[in-house]
Motif scaffolding. Sequence first.
Motif, PDB file in Angstrom:
ATOM      1  N   LEU A 120       1.293  -0.666   0.435  1.00 40.62           N
ATOM      2  CA  LEU A 120       0.096   0.308   0.038  1.00 40.62           C
ATOM      3  C   LEU A 120       0.880   1.218  -0.024  1.00 40.62           C
ATOM      4  CD1 LEU A 120      -2.608   1.525   0.673  1.00 40.62           C
ATOM      5  CD2 LEU A 120      -2.469   1.633   3.004  1.00 40.62           C
ATOM      6  N   ALA A 121       0.587   2.066  -0.939  1.00 40.14           N
ATOM      7  CA  ALA A 121       0.983   3.607  -0.624  1.00 40.14           C
ATOM      8  C   ALA A 121      -0.058   4.139  -0.167  1.00 40.14           C
ATOM      9  CB  ALA A 121       1.320   3.635  -2.180  1.00 40.14           C
ATOM     10  N   PRO A 136       6.497   8.476   5.910  1.00 38.72           N
ATOM     11  CA  PRO A 136       7.032   7.583   4.782  1.00 38.72           C
ATOM     12  C   PRO A 136       5.762   7.844   3.699  1.00 38.72           C
ATOM     13  CG  PRO A 136       7.852   6.930   7.259  1.00 38.72           C
ATOM     14  CD  PRO A 136       7.279   8.755   7.373  1.00 38.72           C
ATOM     15  N   SER A 137       5.234   6.908   3.173  1.00 35.55           N
ATOM     16  CA  SER A 137       4.416   6.539   2.114  1.00 35.55           C
ATOM     17  C   SER A 137       4.106   5.139   2.217  1.00 35.55           C
ATOM     18  CB  SER A 137       4.114   7.360   0.594  1.00 35.55           C
ATOM     19  OG  SER A 137       5.299   7.132   0.668  1.00 35.55           O
TER      20      SER A 137
END
Length: 92
Positions: free
Chosen positions: A2-3, A83-84
């Motif tokens: 997941l982003a 953070p992504s």
Amino acid sequence: MLALIRYSVPQDRTEEFTARAYEIVDAFAGQPGFVRGRVSRSVDEPELWALVSEWDGAGFYRRALSAARMVMYPLMTLMVNEPSAFEDVDRP
């Protein structure tokens, strides 16, 4: 994986942001490993938005970021610096 890229978008830039965010989703969609993507808005804080995408793996996502950087550039000042990339964790 997941982003999740979050953005803080002033009310007067909502229309511009939405159009450009979907351009990013479209750019991602043309990259290998892309599963799906969407643009979401916080129900509690209307200036908080998220570009959510799913990928076959972190490597695909990182390469897609490089490929889409010119499309992403206009919204970079609105990004929340955090953070992504998130990996799925198997249930114990």
